[in-house]
Design an enzyme around this catalytic site. Structure first.
Site, PDB file in Angstrom:
ATOM      1  N   GLU A 263      -2.581   6.291   6.500  1.00 40.97           N
ATOM      2  CA  GLU A 263      -2.064   5.856   5.219  1.00 40.97           C
ATOM      3  C   GLU A 263      -0.669   5.275   5.405  1.00 40.97           C
ATOM      4  O   GLU A 263       0.297   6.000   5.641  1.00 40.97           O
ATOM      5  CB  GLU A 263      -1.985   7.012   4.207  1.00 40.97           C
ATOM      6  CG  GLU A 263      -1.653   6.501   2.811  1.00 40.97           C
ATOM      7  CD  GLU A 263      -0.608   7.311   2.057  1.00 40.97           C
ATOM      8  OE1 GLU A 263      -0.471   7.091   0.843  1.00 40.97           O
ATOM      9  OE2 GLU A 263       0.091   8.144   2.673  1.00 40.97           O
TER      10      GLU A 263
ATOM     11  N   ASP B  47      -2.345  11.298   6.386  1.00 43.47           N
ATOM     12  CA  ASP B  47      -1.475  11.129   5.227  1.00 43.47           C
ATOM     13  C   ASP B  47      -0.064  10.710   5.641  1.00 43.47           C
ATOM     14  O   ASP B  47       0.454  11.171   6.664  1.00 43.47           O
ATOM     15  CB  ASP B  47      -1.414  12.488   4.493  1.00 43.47           C
ATOM     16  CG  ASP B  47      -0.599  12.456   3.216  1.00 43.47           C
ATOM     17  OD1 ASP B  47      -1.045  11.827   2.248  1.00 43.47           O
ATOM     18  OD2 ASP B  47       0.494  13.068   3.192  1.00 43.47           O
TER      19      ASP B  47
HETATM   20  C1  QV4 Z   1      10.181  16.957  -6.817  1.00 46.32           C
HETATM   21  C2  QV4 Z   1      11.157  15.808  -7.063  1.00 46.32           C
HETATM   22  C3  QV4 Z   1      11.920  15.479  -5.791  1.00 46.32           C
HETATM   23  C4  QV4 Z   1      12.637  16.725  -5.337  1.00 46.32           C
HETATM   24  C5  QV4 Z   1      11.622  17.865  -5.151  1.00 46.32           C
HETATM   25  C6  QV4 Z   1      12.341  19.139  -4.801  1.00 46.32           C
HETATM   26  O1  QV4 Z   1      10.435  14.650  -7.476  1.00 46.32           O
HETATM   27  O2  QV4 Z   1      12.852  14.437  -5.994  1.00 46.32           O
HETATM   28  O3  QV4 Z   1      13.275  16.462  -4.110  1.00 46.32           O
HETATM   29  O4  QV4 Z   1      10.842  18.080  -6.327  1.00 46.32           O
HETATM   30  O5  QV4 Z   1      11.448  20.089  -4.327  1.00 46.32           O
HETATM   31  C7  QV4 Z   1       4.969  16.638  -5.841  1.00 46.32           C
HETATM   32  C8  QV4 Z   1       5.640  16.297  -7.148  1.00 46.32           C
HETATM   33  C9  QV4 Z   1       7.082  15.837  -6.918  1.00 46.32           C
HETATM   34  C10 QV4 Z   1       7.836  16.942  -6.184  1.00 46.32           C
HETATM   35  C11 QV4 Z   1       7.103  17.194  -4.877  1.00 46.32           C
HETATM   36  C12 QV4 Z   1       7.760  18.294  -4.058  1.00 46.32           C
HETATM   37  O6  QV4 Z   1       4.908  15.269  -7.796  1.00 46.32           O
HETATM   38  O7  QV4 Z   1       7.705  15.570  -8.162  1.00 46.32           O
HETATM   39  O8  QV4 Z   1       9.164  16.495  -5.894  1.00 46.32           O
HETATM   40  O9  QV4 Z   1       5.740  17.578  -5.146  1.00 46.32           O
HETATM   41  O10 QV4 Z   1       7.675  19.494  -4.738  1.00 46.32           O
HETATM   42  C13 QV4 Z   1       1.176  13.744  -3.592  1.00 46.32           C
HETATM   43  C14 QV4 Z   1       1.718  13.306  -4.955  1.00 46.32           C
HETATM   44  C15 QV4 Z   1       3.170  13.651  -5.114  1.00 46.32           C
HETATM   45  C16 QV4 Z   1       3.381  15.129  -4.821  1.00 46.32           C
HETATM   46  C17 QV4 Z   1       2.949  15.361  -3.382  1.00 46.32           C
HETATM   47  C18 QV4 Z   1       3.149  16.787  -2.906  1.00 46.32           C
HETATM   48  O11 QV4 Z   1       1.521  11.913  -5.099  1.00 46.32           O
HETATM   49  O12 QV4 Z   1       3.560  13.404  -6.464  1.00 46.32           O
HETATM   50  O13 QV4 Z   1       4.757  15.480  -5.010  1.00 46.32           O
HETATM   51  O14 QV4 Z   1       1.540  15.076  -3.291  1.00 46.32           O
HETATM   52  O15 QV4 Z   1       2.472  17.662  -3.720  1.00 46.32           O
HETATM   53  C19 QV4 Z   1       4.753   7.111  -0.998  1.00 46.32           C
HETATM   54  C20 QV4 Z   1       4.355   7.553   0.403  1.00 46.32           C
HETATM   55  C21 QV4 Z   1       2.881   7.843   0.521  1.00 46.32           C
HETATM   56  C22 QV4 Z   1       2.386   8.760  -0.593  1.00 46.32           C
HETATM   57  C23 QV4 Z   1       2.756   8.119  -1.925  1.00 46.32           C
HETATM   58  C24 QV4 Z   1       2.342   8.959  -3.110  1.00 46.32           C
HETATM   59  O16 QV4 Z   1       4.730   6.575   1.358  1.00 46.32           O
HETATM   60  O17 QV4 Z   1       2.634   8.439   1.776  1.00 46.32           O
HETATM   61  O18 QV4 Z   1       4.168   7.931  -1.992  1.00 46.32           O
HETATM   62  N1  QV4 Z   1       0.953   9.054  -0.486  1.00 46.32           N
HETATM   63  C25 QV4 Z   1       0.469  10.274   0.207  1.00 46.32           C
HETATM   64  C26 QV4 Z   1      -0.671  10.932  -0.523  1.00 46.32           C
HETATM   65  C27 QV4 Z   1      -0.157  11.545  -1.806  1.00 46.32           C
HETATM   66  C28 QV4 Z   1       0.800  12.658  -1.477  1.00 46.32           C
HETATM   67  C29 QV4 Z   1       1.626  12.402  -0.298  1.00 46.32           C
HETATM   68  C30 QV4 Z   1       1.506  11.269   0.469  1.00 46.32           C
HETATM   69  C31 QV4 Z   1       2.472  13.501   0.177  1.00 46.32           C
HETATM   70  O19 QV4 Z   1      -1.706  10.022  -0.734  1.00 46.32           O
HETATM   71  O20 QV4 Z   1      -1.206  12.029  -2.599  1.00 46.32           O
HETATM   72  O21 QV4 Z   1       1.676  12.869  -2.597  1.00 46.32           O
HETATM   73  O22 QV4 Z   1       1.633  14.307   0.993  1.00 46.32           O
HETATM   74  O23 QV4 Z   1       4.357   5.782  -1.240  1.00 46.32           O
END
Ligand code: QV4
Ligand code: CA
Length: 521
Positions: free
Chosen positions: A257, A221
Site C-alpha cells: 500500500e 499496510d
Molecule cells: C489521533 C489523532 C492524531 C494523534 C493520535 C494520538 O488524529 O493526530 O497523534 O490520535 O494518539 C485512528 C484514528 C486517528 C488516531 C489514530 C491513533 O482515526 O484519529 O489518531 O487512530 O490513535 C486506519 C484509519 C485511521 C486510524 C488507523 C489506526 O484510516 O483513521 O487512525 O487505522 O487505527 C495515509 C497513509 C496510508 C493509510 C491512510 C489512511 O499513507 O498508509 O493514510 N492507509 C493504511 C490503511 C488504513 C490505516 C493505516 C494505514 C494505518 O489502509 O486503514 O488507517 O495502519 O494516506
C-alpha cells in the site's frame, strides 16, 4: 576485454537475479485460470471459509484479502471502530475475525478449493501512542502504549523510531519530507524501528507463521511509511509458499500500500522491485470519468493503463474503491465509486475487470449509517455489523444469494460476479476492437474471447460494432445469466463477420453489455 566480458556477465547475472527475485513476488499464484481478488473486509474466518467453498471457488474468484489477523487494540470510545485492527498490540493470531484455529481452518479450506488467501499485514507500527495500558486487546494480552511495551512479542521502547523522528509532535507533519514520513508516527501510531535486525526478525517470524499456514501473500499496510531497504530485508526473510498447495520455490505475492497520486517526494517506483504496488490513480480517475466530473469522458480511456501515466502493468494492483476511500479515509475523495452509488460502481468495476491492466481487487463492504456534517462523514469509524458486545456478526446468505445483516457483498452482485468470470475467460488476450463515440459510449474486446459496450451518455446507444468474436448468439452477462442453454438477460447476435448490433438505453438499470466465449448459447 576479458575483464569487460566478465563485467557484462556479472551485470547479466545481477539482472537475472533481480528479475527472478522480483518477478516471483509480483505473481499472485492464482489457480485454475482465476484472476480477481476480493477483499472480504472485516469478515470472520468462519464466514470466509464457507464463502470460499460455496461461492468464491464455484464462481471463479482467485483469492481473498483478509483483514489483519493478529492481536489488535480493542476500543470502546468510539465503539469497536473498524480501524482498531490497524493498531496491533501483538502477533498472536486472534482478532475480531476469530482465533488461530479458525484462521488455520479457513486457510486450509480455501486452499483446498483453489482460493488463495492474502493477508493484510500492519508492520509499520503498533497501536496509537494514546492507546493506554491494560488488556484491552483482541487476545486479551497485556500491553502498554505509554511505555511502548508489547510483551507478547516482545517489543520494548528500544524497538521504536522516536529517536530518529525530527518533528515537534513526533507525528508526521509534512508529507514533503520523506524522512519524517518514514521515521515519525503516522497519526500517532507507535512507529517500529524496522532498521533493527531484531524488529525485522520478529516481523518476518509473524509473516512466516502465516506463510507456513498456507497463505499466498500479503497486502502490506502503510509501505510509504517504511524505507524500501528495510522492507527488502524483512521480505527477503520470508519462506517460500507451503508446497502442500503451491509449487516449490514460489515466493509470497506482495502488494504494497503506497498512495501515490503524484506531488510527493515518495513515489510508488521506489517499491517496484519488492512486489506490486496499489495504483490509487486508477480508482480516483475512473470514478471521476464515470461521474463525468472535470470534463472527463469515457472515450478518453482508449489508452487506459500506462497511457494514463499509471505504473507499469506488471507492478500494478488495481481497484475501484478500498476500505479507506469508500469512507473518506486515505485518498481519492468524493470521486471514488462505491456501493453507495451502485450504478456507477458496477460500471467502474466492470470496466476494471474487462480491462487487461493490473491485478484486480474487488471490494466487499459492510453498510453503516452515514452522517455527513460539512461534507465529512461523522460515522466513518463504524465497525462491521456486530452484536451489543462488539462481536462481529456472521454473514447470513439470503435465498436470492445476496447477503443480509448489513453485509453488502458486492462480489455477489450478478454484474460483478459475472465480470469476474469474464476476466478469467479473456485472461491473456489483448485489448482489441476499440470503439467510441467521442463522448461516453465506448466498447472494447479482449482478442476473440470477450467484448463489452458501455453507454454512460444521457442518450441511447444504437450501433453495429466489430466484436472480433466468432459468430453466434451470446448471453449478455450484465443483464442476466447463462444457465444451461438459456439466457435470462439480453441476447446478442454476432454475425459470421464478427459484427453485432448493440442497443443500450441510457435508462437501463445497468447501461452496459458484456459477452464472452463461455456466454455463447
Ligand atoms: C489521533 C489523532 C492524531 C494523534 C493520535 C494520538 O488524529 O493526530 O497523534 O490520535 O494518539 C485512528 C484514528 C486517528 C488516531 C489514530 C491513533 O482515526 O484519529 O489518531 O487512530 O490513535 C486506519 C484509519 C485511521 C486510524 C488507523 C489506526 O484510516 O483513521 O487512525 O487505522 O487505527 C495515509 C497513509 C496510508 C493509510 C491512510 C489512511 O499513507 O498508509 O493514510 N492507509 C493504511 C490503511 C488504513 C490505516 C493505516 C494505514 C494505518 O489502509 O486503514 O488507517 O495502519 O494516506
Ligand atoms: Ca515508519
Amino acid at each position: 576485454s576479458d575483464i569487460i566480458f566478465q563485467h557484462h556477465i556479472f551485470k547479466l547475472f545481477i539482472l537475472l537475479a533481480l528479475l527472478g527475485l522480483g518477478a516471483a513476488q509480483h505473481n499472485p499464484h492464482t489457480k485454475h485460470g482465476r484472476t480477481a481478488i476480493v477483499h472480504l473486509f472485516e469478515w470472520r474466518w468462519a464466514d470466509i471459509a464457507a464463502e470460499c467453498e460455496r461461492f468464491l471457488a464455484p464462481n471463479g474468484y482467485a483469492g481473498v484479502q483478509i483483514s489483519p489477523p493478529n492481536e489488535h487494540i480493542t476500543l470502546t470510545s468510539p465503539w469497536y471502530p473498524w480501524w482498531q485492527r490497524y493498531q496491533p498490540t501483538g502477533y498472536n493470531l486472534c482478532s475480531r475475525s476469530g482465533n488461530e484455529n479458525e484462521l488455520r481452518d479457513m486457510i486450509t479450506r480455501c486452499n483446498n478449493v483453489g482460493v488463495n488467501i492474502y493477508v493484510d499485514v500492519v508492520i509499520n507500527h503498533m497501536c496509537g501512542a494514546g492507546g493506554g495500558e491494560g488488556t484491552h486487546s483482541s487476545c486479551g494480552g497485556w500491553f502498554s502504549a505509554s511505555r511502548k511495551d508489547f510483551p507478547s512479542i516482545p517489543f520494548t521502547n528500544m524497538d521504536f523510531n522516536d529517536h530518529k523522528c525530527r518533528t515537534g509532535s513526533g507525528d508526521i507533519e509534512n508529507y514533503g519530507d520523506a524522512n519524517q514520513v518514514r521515521d515519525c508516527r503516522l497519526v500517532g501510531l507507535l512507529d517500529l524501528a524496522l532498521e533493527k535486525d531484531y524488529v525485522r526478525g520478529k516481523v518476518a517470524g509473524f509473516m512466516n507463521k502465516l506463510v507456513d499456514m498456507g497463505v499466498a501473500g500479503f497486502r502490506v499496510d502503510a509501505c510509504k511509511h517504511m524505507w524500501p531497504g528495510d522492507l527488502q530485508n524483512t521480505l527477503g526473510r520470508l519462506h517460500n509458499l507451503n508446497t502442500k498447495w503451491f509449487s516449490g520455490g514460489s515466493r509470497p505475492f506482495i502488494y504494497q500500500e503506497v498512495i501515490d497520486l503524484g506531488g510527493e517526494p515518495i513515489t510508488s517506483r521506489e517499491y517496484f522491485h519488492l512486489g506490486r504496488v496499489t495504483e490509487f490513480k486508477y480508482g480516483a480517475k475512473l470514478g471521476t470519468i464515470f461521474r463525468k466530473w472535470n470534463g472527463e469522458k469515457l472515450s478518453y480511456t482508449k489508452s487506459w493503463g500506462e497511457g494514463w501515466g499509471f505504473m507499469p502493468d506488471g507492478n500494478a494492483l488495481v481497484f475501484i474503491d478500498n476500505h479507506d476511500n469508500q469512507r473518506g479515509h486515505g485518498a481519492g475523495g468524493a470521486a471514488i465509486a462505491t456501493f453507495w452509488d451502485p450504478r456507477i460502481h458496477k460500471m467502474a468495476v466492470a470496466y476494471m475487470l474487462a480491462h487487461p491492466y493490473g491485478v484486480a481487487r474487488v471490494m466487499s463492504s459492510f453498510r453503516w449509517d452515514r452522517n455527513f456534517v460539512n461534507g465529512k462523514d461523522q460515522n466513518d469509524w463504524i465497525g462491521p455489523p456486530s452484536h451489543g458486545n462488539g462481536a462481529t456478526k456472521p454473514v447470513p446468505i439470503n435465498p436470492d444469494q445476496t447477503c443480509g445483516d448489513g453485509w453488502v457483498c458486492e462480489h455477489r452482485w450478478r454484474q460483478i460476479k459475472n465480470m469476474a468470470t469474464f476476466r478469467n475467460v479473456v485472461n491473456g488476450q489483448p485489448h482489441a476492437n476499440w470503439w467510441d463515440n467521442q463522448s461516453n459510449q465506448v466498447a472494447f474486446g479482449r482478442g476473440n474471447r470477450g467484448f463489452i459496450v458501455f453507454n454512460n451518455d444521457d442518450w441511447n446507444l444504437d450501433v453495429t460494432l466489430n466484436t472480433g468474436m466468432p459468430g453466434g448468439t451470446y448471453c449478455d452477462v450484465v443483464s442476466g445469466n447463462k444457465d444451461g442453454g438459456r439466457c435470462s438477460g439480453k441476447q446478442i447476435q454476432v454475425g459470421g463477420d464478427g459484427h453485432a448490433h448493440f442497443k443500450i438505453s441510457n435508462q437501463d438499470e445497468d447501461p452496459f453489455v458484456a459477452i464472452h466465449a463461455d456466454s455463447k448459447l
